[in-house]
Design a protein around this motif. Structure first.
Motif, PDB file in Angstrom:
ATOM      1  N   GLU A  15     -53.859 -82.563  15.091  1.00 16.69           N
ATOM      2  CA  GLU A  15     -54.690 -81.867  14.607  1.00 16.69           C
ATOM      3  C   GLU A  15     -54.532 -80.504  15.739  1.00 16.69           C
ATOM      4  O   GLU A  15     -55.088 -79.641  15.104  1.00 16.69           O
ATOM      5  N   TRP A  16     -55.109 -80.692  16.459  1.00 14.89           N
ATOM      6  CA  TRP A  16     -54.666 -79.902  18.333  1.00 14.89           C
ATOM      7  C   TRP A  16     -53.282 -80.055  18.518  1.00 14.89           C
ATOM      8  O   TRP A  16     -53.203 -80.936  18.759  1.00 14.89           O
ATOM      9  N   PRO A  17     -52.368 -79.317  19.085  1.00  9.44           N
ATOM     10  CA  PRO A  17     -51.337 -78.750  19.889  1.00  9.44           C
ATOM     11  C   PRO A  17     -51.373 -78.779  21.339  1.00  9.44           C
ATOM     12  O   PRO A  17     -52.728 -78.815  21.845  1.00  9.44           O
ATOM     13  N   ALA A  18     -50.518 -79.296  21.629  1.00 15.01           N
ATOM     14  CA  ALA A  18     -50.436 -79.609  22.973  1.00 15.01           C
ATOM     15  C   ALA A  18     -50.123 -78.362  23.721  1.00 15.01           C
ATOM     16  O   ALA A  18     -49.002 -78.213  22.910  1.00 15.01           O
ATOM     17  N   SER A  19     -50.619 -77.775  24.583  1.00 17.63           N
ATOM     18  CA  SER A  19     -49.698 -76.635  25.493  1.00 17.63           C
ATOM     19  C   SER A  19     -48.679 -77.169  25.963  1.00 17.63           C
ATOM     20  O   SER A  19     -47.291 -76.459  25.541  1.00 17.63           O
ATOM     21  N   THR A  20     -48.126 -78.332  27.015  1.00 17.29           N
ATOM     22  CA  THR A  20     -47.554 -78.841  27.028  1.00 17.29           C
ATOM     23  C   THR A  20     -47.168 -80.269  27.078  1.00 17.29           C
ATOM     24  O   THR A  20     -48.225 -80.853  26.808  1.00 17.29           O
ATOM     25  N   GLY A  21     -45.870 -81.324  27.652  1.00 15.96           N
ATOM     26  CA  GLY A  21     -45.848 -82.672  27.244  1.00 15.96           C
ATOM     27  C   GLY A  21     -45.575 -82.826  25.848  1.00 15.96           C
ATOM     28  O   GLY A  21     -45.472 -82.335  24.605  1.00 15.96           O
ATOM     29  N   GLN A  22     -45.381 -84.323  26.113  1.00 18.14           N
ATOM     30  CA  GLN A  22     -44.727 -85.017  24.714  1.00 18.14           C
ATOM     31  C   GLN A  22     -46.032 -86.084  24.329  1.00 18.14           C
ATOM     32  O   GLN A  22     -46.177 -86.987  25.590  1.00 18.14           O
ATOM     33  N   ILE A  23     -45.543 -86.591  22.918  1.00 19.93           N
ATOM     34  CA  ILE A  23     -46.369 -87.950  22.598  1.00 19.93           C
ATOM     35  C   ILE A  23     -45.654 -87.875  22.130  1.00 19.93           C
ATOM     36  O   ILE A  23     -44.802 -88.206  20.964  1.00 19.93           O
ATOM     37  N   ARG A  24     -44.949 -89.551  21.992  1.00 21.43           N
ATOM     38  CA  ARG A  24     -43.713 -89.536  21.385  1.00 21.43           C
ATOM     39  C   ARG A  24     -43.623 -91.424  20.525  1.00 21.43           C
ATOM     40  O   ARG A  24     -45.245 -92.227  21.176  1.00 21.43           O
ATOM     41  N   LEU A  25     -44.137 -91.485  19.596  1.00 21.90           N
ATOM     42  CA  LEU A  25     -44.368 -93.451  18.413  1.00 21.90           C
ATOM     43  C   LEU A  25     -42.797 -93.710  18.182  1.00 21.90           C
ATOM     44  O   LEU A  25     -41.991 -92.992  17.677  1.00 21.90           O
ATOM     45  N   ARG A  80     -47.141 -93.452   7.101  1.00 24.35           N
ATOM     46  CA  ARG A  80     -47.652 -95.155   6.488  1.00 24.35           C
ATOM     47  C   ARG A  80     -47.075 -95.265   8.980  1.00 24.35           C
ATOM     48  O   ARG A  80     -47.885 -96.689   8.443  1.00 24.35           O
ATOM     49  N   HIS A  81     -47.001 -94.934   9.435  1.00 20.52           N
ATOM     50  CA  HIS A  81     -47.131 -95.273  10.707  1.00 20.52           C
ATOM     51  C   HIS A  81     -48.436 -94.607  11.816  1.00 20.52           C
ATOM     52  O   HIS A  81     -48.725 -95.398  12.758  1.00 20.52           O
ATOM     53  N   LEU A  82     -49.090 -94.200  11.198  1.00 22.72           N
ATOM     54  CA  LEU A  82     -50.296 -93.569  11.981  1.00 22.72           C
ATOM     55  C   LEU A  82     -51.180 -93.169  11.084  1.00 22.72           C
ATOM     56  O   LEU A  82     -51.420 -91.899  10.093  1.00 22.72           O
ATOM     57  N   GLY A  83     -51.924 -93.568  11.399  1.00 21.03           N
ATOM     58  CA  GLY A  83     -53.817 -93.350  10.962  1.00 21.03           C
ATOM     59  C   GLY A  83     -54.676 -93.221  11.366  1.00 21.03           C
ATOM     60  O   GLY A  83     -54.816 -93.763  12.783  1.00 21.03           O
ATOM     61  N   VAL A  84     -55.718 -91.954  10.890  1.00 20.15           N
ATOM     62  CA  VAL A  84     -56.800 -91.948  12.151  1.00 20.15           C
ATOM     63  C   VAL A  84     -58.229 -92.391  10.739  1.00 20.15           C
ATOM     64  O   VAL A  84     -58.081 -91.761  10.048  1.00 20.15           O
ATOM     65  N   LEU A  91     -43.751 -87.069  18.272  1.00 23.80           N
ATOM     66  CA  LEU A  91     -44.770 -87.548  16.480  1.00 23.80           C
ATOM     67  C   LEU A  91     -44.053 -85.414  15.862  1.00 23.80           C
ATOM     68  O   LEU A  91     -43.530 -86.091  14.711  1.00 23.80           O
ATOM     69  N   PRO A  92     -43.852 -84.755  16.585  1.00 26.74           N
ATOM     70  CA  PRO A  92     -42.979 -83.490  15.336  1.00 26.74           C
ATOM     71  C   PRO A  92     -41.784 -83.552  14.794  1.00 26.74           C
ATOM     72  O   PRO A  92     -41.282 -83.490  13.619  1.00 26.74           O
ATOM     73  N   ASN A  93     -41.108 -85.055  15.299  1.00 26.16           N
ATOM     74  CA  ASN A  93     -39.558 -85.517  14.900  1.00 26.16           C
ATOM     75  C   ASN A  93     -40.044 -86.341  13.231  1.00 26.16           C
ATOM     76  O   ASN A  93     -38.830 -86.081  13.036  1.00 26.16           O
ATOM     77  N   TRP A  94     -40.887 -87.202  13.189  1.00 28.42           N
ATOM     78  CA  TRP A  94     -41.604 -87.707  12.505  1.00 28.42           C
ATOM     79  C   TRP A  94     -41.572 -87.009  10.515  1.00 28.42           C
ATOM     80  O   TRP A  94     -42.102 -86.078  10.881  1.00 28.42           O
ATOM     81  N   PRO A  95     -40.649 -87.717   9.931  1.00 24.29           N
ATOM     82  CA  PRO A  95     -40.585 -87.261   8.430  1.00 24.29           C
ATOM     83  C   PRO A  95     -42.222 -87.313   7.969  1.00 24.29           C
ATOM     84  O   PRO A  95     -42.820 -88.120   8.485  1.00 24.29           O
TER      85      PRO A  95
END
Length: 253
Positions: free
Chosen positions: A50-60, A75-79, A65-69
């Protein structure tokens, strides 16, 4: 399972979050703690995109995360947000059924899954009531049932993000909800990041604590390691007394 590296979030040239490194594994429940304005909800919003990161990376699961369809990520991330505003006259079970959107289920299977997760969240008894007529705590649990249905067909261990999930619950429902979440970690290999305000609930249910202050991750580790009286005094300005119950769990009073 989830790794955060050199994460920096800024808005209007103001630093919101600065997390050099954090991670969790499948089956683990993380309690995110900190005073008001520490960046707890900002962390949830950043992880879910919901909020973009200025720098850095989050991997699932080792994939950014941006590379996930989008349909696979759903089906893998719920909030579960703090509050969900829905004014349409949907029945409670119809709201839960929205969680089936990214899944491959027929109508019968959806109905079965809706009942399963509404029973798990103690909401099945008002399945036919209109959602806007429910109390805040009832709506919160209905939304949790929706999210759990959404994650029910995950091919790999899912990540569940909870933003103050007990905020509208009475005492009994708070523990019902946290016991359910803990069981999902232990039996279904969920990974959970949950914002909590009750330090004793964090001690009882969490495997680890992430302690935030002014957008910085100032401590992480097991609840007994992090939640010491001197730390509580430093972060919240309150000097608690430390006790232990009959199971050896620490209690802050």
């Amino acid at each position: 399972m989830l790794t955060i590296e050199n994460l920096l979030v800024q808005q209007e040239h103001r630093q919101i979050l600065n997390l050099p490194a954090a991670s969790l594994v499948s089956g683990e429940l993380i309690a995110v703690l900190g005073p008001n304005g520490a960046g707890k909800s900002s962390l949830i919003k950043t992880i879910c995109g919901e909020w973009p990161a200025s720098t850095g990376q989050i991997r699932l699961h080792n994939k950014p995360l941006p590379n996930w369809p989008r349909h696979l990520l759903a089906r893998h991330l719920g909030v579960l947000p703090q509050a969900s505003h829905l004014s349409f006259p949907f029945k409670a079970q119809e709201v839960v059924a929205i969680g089936a959107t990214p899944l491959n289920l027929n109508r019968h299977d959806i109905d079965q899954a809706v009942q399963k997760w509404m029973q798990a969240t103690d909401t099945w008894q008002f399945a036919d009531r209109l959602y806007p007529s429910l109390s805040g705590g009832e709506r919160q649990r209905v939304q949790l049932a929706r999210v759990l249905l959404q994650l029910s067909q995950a091919e790999r261990a899912p990540l569940l993000l909870l933003d103050e999930p007990t905020s509208a619950q009475d005492l009994g429902q708070q523990h019902l909800l946290l016991n359910l979440v803990k069981s999902l970690c232990q039996k279904n290999n969920f990974a959970v990041i949950s914002i909590l305000h009750d330090l004793n609930q964090a001690s009882r249910y969490a495997d680890k604590v992430w302690l935030l202050q002014q957008g910085e991750l100032v401590a992480q580790g097991s609840p007994p390691q992090v939640l010491q009286p001197e730390t509580v005094m430093k972060i919240w300005g309150y000097q608690p007394e430390l006790f232990f119950n009959s199971q050896g769990q620490q209690i802050l009073v």
